[in-house]
Structures are given as C-alpha cells and as structure tokens.
Scaffold this motif. Structure first.
Motif, mmCIF file in Angstrom:
data_model
loop_
_atom_site.group_PDB
_atom_site.id
_atom_site.type_symbol
_atom_site.label_atom_id
_atom_site.label_comp_id
_atom_site.label_asym_id
_atom_site.label_seq_id
_atom_site.Cartn_x
_atom_site.Cartn_y
_atom_site.Cartn_z
ATOM 1 N N ILE A 148 0.837 -0.972 0.099
ATOM 2 C CA ILE A 148 0.010 -0.055 0.034
ATOM 3 C C ILE A 148 0.790 1.148 0.269
ATOM 4 C CG2 ILE A 148 -1.802 1.094 1.197
ATOM 5 C CD1 ILE A 148 -3.092 -1.503 0.837
ATOM 6 N N PRO A 149 0.644 2.047 -1.146
ATOM 7 C CA PRO A 149 1.697 3.423 -1.347
ATOM 8 C C PRO A 149 1.757 4.133 0.183
ATOM 9 C CG PRO A 149 0.638 3.070 -3.090
ATOM 10 C CD PRO A 149 -0.135 2.033 -2.018
ATOM 11 N N ASN A 150 0.445 4.378 0.685
ATOM 12 C CA ASN A 150 0.353 5.570 1.663
ATOM 13 C C ASN A 150 -0.592 5.384 2.741
ATOM 14 O OD1 ASN A 150 2.260 7.945 0.522
ATOM 15 N ND2 ASN A 150 0.976 7.229 -0.883
ATOM 16 N N VAL A 151 -0.468 5.363 4.026
ATOM 17 C CA VAL A 151 -1.242 5.137 5.197
ATOM 18 C C VAL A 151 -1.356 6.324 5.867
ATOM 19 C CG1 VAL A 151 -1.909 3.494 6.872
ATOM 20 C CG2 VAL A 151 -0.628 2.385 5.175
ATOM 21 N N TYR A 152 -2.627 6.693 6.210
ATOM 22 C CA TYR A 152 -2.800 7.907 7.147
ATOM 23 C C TYR A 152 -3.633 7.508 8.282
ATOM 24 C CZ TYR A 152 -1.805 10.682 2.943
ATOM 25 O OH TYR A 152 -1.158 11.112 1.942
ATOM 26 N N TRP A 153 -3.143 7.514 9.459
ATOM 27 C CA TRP A 153 -3.731 7.101 10.885
ATOM 28 C C TRP A 153 -4.712 8.107 11.210
ATOM 29 C CZ3 TRP A 153 -2.977 2.013 11.458
ATOM 30 C CH2 TRP A 153 -1.932 1.543 10.679
ATOM 31 N N GLU A 208 -14.404 10.381 5.407
ATOM 32 C CA GLU A 208 -14.560 11.930 5.193
ATOM 33 C C GLU A 208 -13.518 12.480 4.258
ATOM 34 O OE1 GLU A 208 -15.328 13.786 9.107
ATOM 35 O OE2 GLU A 208 -17.192 12.475 9.234
ATOM 36 N N ILE A 209 -12.251 11.933 4.639
ATOM 37 C CA ILE A 209 -10.912 12.565 3.953
ATOM 38 C C ILE A 209 -11.309 12.094 2.379
ATOM 39 C CG2 ILE A 209 -8.559 12.246 3.346
ATOM 40 C CD1 ILE A 209 -8.212 11.684 6.480
ATOM 41 N N MET A 210 -11.700 10.758 2.188
ATOM 42 C CA MET A 210 -11.796 10.349 0.754
ATOM 43 C C MET A 210 -13.026 11.301 0.200
ATOM 44 S SD MET A 210 -12.454 6.528 0.909
ATOM 45 C CE MET A 210 -11.805 5.363 2.338
ATOM 46 N N ALA A 211 -14.145 11.585 1.080
ATOM 47 C CA ALA A 211 -15.094 12.520 0.199
ATOM 48 C C ALA A 211 -14.559 13.956 -0.004
ATOM 49 C CB ALA A 211 -16.318 12.611 1.225
ATOM 50 N N LEU A 212 -13.889 14.508 0.826
ATOM 51 C CA LEU A 212 -13.165 15.834 0.642
ATOM 52 C C LEU A 212 -12.368 15.879 -0.627
ATOM 53 C CD1 LEU A 212 -12.672 17.149 4.348
ATOM 54 C CD2 LEU A 212 -14.303 17.753 2.671
ATOM 55 N N ALA A 213 -11.557 14.696 -0.706
ATOM 56 C CA ALA A 213 -10.577 14.788 -1.684
ATOM 57 C C ALA A 213 -11.064 14.618 -3.001
ATOM 58 C CB ALA A 213 -9.743 13.445 -1.493
ATOM 59 N N LEU A 214 -12.079 13.994 -3.076
ATOM 60 C CA LEU A 214 -12.829 13.941 -4.617
ATOM 61 C C LEU A 214 -13.586 15.420 -4.972
ATOM 62 C CD1 LEU A 214 -14.593 10.611 -4.915
ATOM 63 C CD2 LEU A 214 -12.401 11.259 -5.197
ATOM 64 N N GLU A 215 -13.568 16.201 -4.035
ATOM 65 C CA GLU A 215 -14.381 17.659 -4.215
ATOM 66 C C GLU A 215 -15.448 17.714 -5.106
ATOM 67 O OE1 GLU A 215 -11.019 19.269 -6.462
ATOM 68 O OE2 GLU A 215 -10.109 20.144 -4.797
ATOM 69 N N LEU A 216 -16.481 16.728 -3.992
ATOM 70 C CA LEU A 216 -17.831 16.665 -4.642
ATOM 71 C C LEU A 216 -18.626 17.759 -4.465
ATOM 72 C CD1 LEU A 216 -18.116 13.036 -3.310
ATOM 73 C CD2 LEU A 216 -17.705 13.567 -5.586
ATOM 74 N N GLY A 217 -19.773 17.898 -5.166
ATOM 75 C CA GLY A 217 -20.891 18.870 -4.974
ATOM 76 C C GLY A 217 -22.212 18.401 -5.332
ATOM 77 N N GLY A 225 -9.125 -2.829 0.449
ATOM 78 C CA GLY A 225 -8.885 -1.515 0.827
ATOM 79 C C GLY A 225 -7.822 -0.872 0.041
ATOM 80 N N GLY A 226 -6.849 -1.927 -0.626
ATOM 81 C CA GLY A 226 -5.688 -1.381 -1.219
ATOM 82 C C GLY A 226 -6.085 -1.588 -2.977
ATOM 83 N N PHE A 227 -7.362 -1.656 -3.203
ATOM 84 C CA PHE A 227 -7.487 -1.906 -4.711
ATOM 85 C C PHE A 227 -8.060 -0.784 -5.149
ATOM 86 C CE2 PHE A 227 -7.395 -6.430 -3.229
ATOM 87 C CZ PHE A 227 -6.841 -7.156 -4.197
ATOM 88 N N GLY A 228 -8.815 -0.191 -4.679
ATOM 89 C CA GLY A 228 -9.453 1.115 -5.027
ATOM 90 C C GLY A 228 -8.409 2.314 -5.044
ATOM 91 N N ALA A 229 -8.873 3.581 -5.497
ATOM 92 C CA ALA A 229 -7.933 4.709 -5.321
ATOM 93 C C ALA A 229 -7.660 4.958 -3.889
ATOM 94 C CB ALA A 229 -8.617 5.895 -5.817
ATOM 95 N N MET A 230 -8.735 5.003 -2.968
ATOM 96 C CA MET A 230 -8.472 4.992 -1.575
ATOM 97 C C MET A 230 -9.602 3.849 -0.944
ATOM 98 S SD MET A 230 -8.891 9.029 -1.062
ATOM 99 C CE MET A 230 -10.127 9.355 -2.286
ATOM 100 N N LEU A 288 -6.620 5.534 6.677
ATOM 101 C CA LEU A 288 -6.716 5.789 5.209
ATOM 102 C C LEU A 288 -5.613 4.986 4.515
ATOM 103 C CD1 LEU A 288 -8.459 7.385 2.913
ATOM 104 C CD2 LEU A 288 -6.897 8.952 3.100
ATOM 105 N N MET A 289 -5.919 4.182 3.563
ATOM 106 C CA MET A 289 -4.964 3.860 2.596
ATOM 107 C C MET A 289 -5.107 4.364 1.487
ATOM 108 S SD MET A 289 -4.845 -0.255 3.673
ATOM 109 C CE MET A 289 -6.668 -0.717 3.767
ATOM 110 N N LEU A 290 -4.109 4.857 0.941
ATOM 111 C CA LEU A 290 -4.121 5.756 -0.535
ATOM 112 C C LEU A 290 -3.220 5.020 -1.667
ATOM 113 C CD1 LEU A 290 -4.612 8.497 -1.908
ATOM 114 C CD2 LEU A 290 -2.487 9.166 -1.261
#
Ligand SMILES: *Cc1c(COP(=O)(O)O)cnc(C)c1O
Length: 390
Positions: free
Chosen positions: A54-59, A68-77, A175-180, A200-202
């Motif tokens: 997994i390239p990046n892990v955020y605790w 919530e981080i995933m949702a914010l990262a997509l900049e959804l509206g 959890g490591g197959f998708g974008a996040m 969060l696994m990125l």
C-alpha cells in the motif's frame, strides 16, 4: 451469558504502550514522539500480510474520518453522485452526504451481501463520481466487476474496508484495490486500537498532495514539515484527523496479533458454516458459502432466517438461553433521511431481505469450543421445537 462480541484486549498491550510512550516522551519533544508513534504503528501494519505494497497510510481517529477524507478529496458537490450499498453502516453514507453529493443506493449480491455490479450498472450515469463498496464481514466484494464499471464511467473506486483488517485477495489487502480505502480499529472490529481508530490507505498517488493537505486542516503543513516552506497556509477544506500517539503505540501491539485473532475467528466461522449445512439444505435458513469464510477474516458469521418474525423469535429464544445475537443494517434507502438525500435502484430486494433476516452469531477469539457448541445446539433446538426439523 455468551456475549455477541468481546474486544480483543490484552493487559500487555497497555504495558507495552506505556513503556514505548514513556521512552519516546523522554527522548525528545512532542514532534519526535508523534513521528516515532507513526513509524511504529506503520511497521506493525506492514508486517501483516497484504499491506506491504500500500503506497500511503494515514492514521485517523476512526474509519469514519478516513471516509470523510476520501469524500473531501474528490471535491464533490450537489451535481455529483456516489454509488454505495444501502446495506451498510451509516458512516459510509454520512461521509459523502456531508459534501452535498447525491447518494445512489444499489442492491447487493445474495451470497456475500456485497454491492452487486449488475445493480451498480443500472444506476450509473454521467454524474457518477465514485463507486464505494464495503466488504461485508471481511469478505471481498466483486472488485474486478466494480473496477471495470468505475473505469467505464470515469468514476473513482473507493473501498470501505472497515471490517477487513487481515483480509486480502491475491496478496493485496482489501482496501488497497481502489484509489483509496479505509480500515476501522473500533472496539467492535477484529483488531481495535484504544477504543477507536482507523486508517486511510491511499493507492492512487495522484491524490496524495490533496490528501496531505486535507489531513492537516487543509494546509500545506506536510510540505512545511519537510522544510519546503517557511510557514504553512490554508489551501482547501480539511480537518483534524490524526490518531493520537498513545493510540498508535497501542494499536501497533494489537496489530501484531492480527493473524492469531483472525485464524481463530476463521476456525469458528468454518465450524458454524459446517454445522448449519443440514439446515441450509432443508431450506430452513441461509448462511454465506463456506469458501467465503476461507478468504475472509472471520469478522462476521451470520445466518438469514426465512422472515423477520422468525428472526425476532429465534433471537429471543437464544437470548433466553444465554446467547446474545445481533441483527444488522437497516437499509439506508428506507430511512427518511435516505429517501430525502438519496435515491435507490428500482430493485432493492436482496438489501431489504437482508435488513429483515440477517442475524449475527457470537464470534471472537476468546470464545471457547463449548460455547460455540451451545450456540449451534440452541439454534437446532429452536427449529426442532417448531417442527422445522425432526
Ligand atoms: C464500523 C464501520 C465503519 C465506521 O468505523 P469507525 O472506525 O467506527 O468510524 C464504517 N463502515 C463500516 C462498514 C463499518 O462497519
């Protein structure tokens, strides 16, 4: 009483945690303590099979926060739609709903209760920005089917892998197959941090710069810490998500027990599945397929009764005999808020059936063989008394 769940918690976890914490705290300022804790928990996760790549892990404080981080990262509206199962925990829906995005609920598959690509395909459209399966009970959803649909529609594939610590497919952690993807270390899960926790696994590194900012209150603090700027600035909407150092030290100890915990859970899972084969063959109840247990992490063992009334009376009968069982998700698309801010596929029959018939049986490593025997025999006793079996 045979409890439904007992957190896997050893006194030595606290002892180890405190020793590490004291040593680190003495060594230097808080900054060092934090980075030591981060490195320590990360190495513990990387030692579990499937998490090496997994390239990046955020605790985070919780899986909810990771979502919530995933949702914010997509900049959804409000113009955007995300497709998710209705048969899930509210956190999956909340995280995306609070960005203003429209929730689109798709149905699930009979065997796994996971998001059904056929149903996703029917609700997918030009506004679809993300497809978010959960892996129910730690058993993988149809990732290749869903990934293909995501690609086709130009949407992100995100995984709510909250149930999944230790579950992998072809050597890669769920959890490591998708974008996040996210994991939960809440006390109800197989491995827990100090009460709650998540990560969060990125995997899609194109999102890394954005997630780095969101993670630190929407600032470029990560760049500042690397010495790339002299002060950090507000760049986007973010939050306070970092798991406290003490919890990281604790979680690192717990994570070392992942394989042991999951092996025992899977053993209990298989035993249940085998024991109920005769009832499944008679059409009295349903369970997940036995091979599903081999791939998963034994997070949930559920049966499905014929209808909601049977579930209620079976649950009551088991309780009278000292066994605690728990139902599961109320389909989100049937709630008032779900109807208001979301829409559902035209057929939600598997979801609605699961909402009424799923009953989860006790499963945790501290459970003894004889306790499990009692659960199995009381289920049989219930159906025997009512003349379903002789
Ligand atoms: C438990 C759970 C969550 C939330 O996890 P927390 O760590 O408690 O925030 C999210 N999604 C699913 C499917 C869960 O089971």
């Amino acid at each position: 009483m045979i409890a439904f769940h007992k957190p896997y918690l050893l006194k030595e976890f606290y002892k180890e945690t405190w020793t590490r914490y004291e040593n680190a705290a003495e060594s230097d300022l808080f900054q060092t303590l934090e980075s030591e804790a981060g490195a320590w928990v990360e190495s513990a996760l990387r030692a579990v099979r499937g998490y090496e790549k997994i390239p990046n892990v955020y605790w985070t404080h919780s899986a909810t926060h990771a979502l919530e981080i995933m949702a914010l990262a997509l900049e959804l509206g409000p113009e955007d739609e995300v497709i998710l199962p209705s048969f899930t925990y509210v956190a999956t829906a909340n995280a995306f709903a609070r960005t203003g995005a429209r929730l689109v609920f798709a149905d699930i598959e009979t065997d796994t209760l996971n998001l059904d690509p056929k149903s996703v395909e029917r609700v997918m459209g030009s506004r679809t920005r993300a497809i978010i399966p959960i892996h129910y009970g730690g058993v993988a959803a149809d990732l290749s089917g869903l990934a293909q649909l995501a690609k086709q529609s130009g949407a992100w594939l995100l995984e709510d892998a909250a149930h999944c610590i230790g579950s992998s497919q072809a050597g890669m952690a769920l959890g490591g197959f998708g974008a996040m993807g996210c994991l939960s270390f809440h006390k109800t899960k197989n491995i827990s941090s100090n009460g709650s926790g998540g990560c969060l696994m990125l995997s899609d590194t194109a999102l890394k710069a954005r997630v780095d900012e969101i993670f630190y209150q929407g600032t470029d603090r990560a760049a500042f810490l690397r010495g790339e700027t002299t002060a950090y600035k507000w760049k986007r909407i973010g939050g306070d998500f970092d798991m406290p150092a003490l919890s990281k030290f604790y979680l690192a100890e717990a994570l070392r027990h992942t394989e042991r915990v999951n092996d025992r859970r899977k053993q209990l899972w298989r035993r249940y599945a085998e024991a109920f084969v005769p009832l499944v063959e008679k059409g009295v109840l349903r369970t997940a397929k036995i091979d599903a247990g081999a791939e998963g992490n034994g997070h949930i063992f559920y049966i499905q009764t014929r209808d909601v009334l049977t579930r209620r009376s079976l649950k009551a009968a088991l309780f009278e005999n000292g066994i605690e069982t728990v139902t599961h998700y109320e389909p989100l698309h049937l709630t008032g808020i779900g109807r208001k801010i979301g829409r559902a596929a035209d057929h939600m029959t598997i979801t609605e059936d699961a909402g009424e018939t799923v009953l989860r049986l006790p499963i945790y490593p501290q459970m003894t063989d004889s306790e499990q025997e009692k659960v199995i025999s009381e289920v049989y006793q219930y159906y025997r008394k009512r003349g379903f079996i002789s």
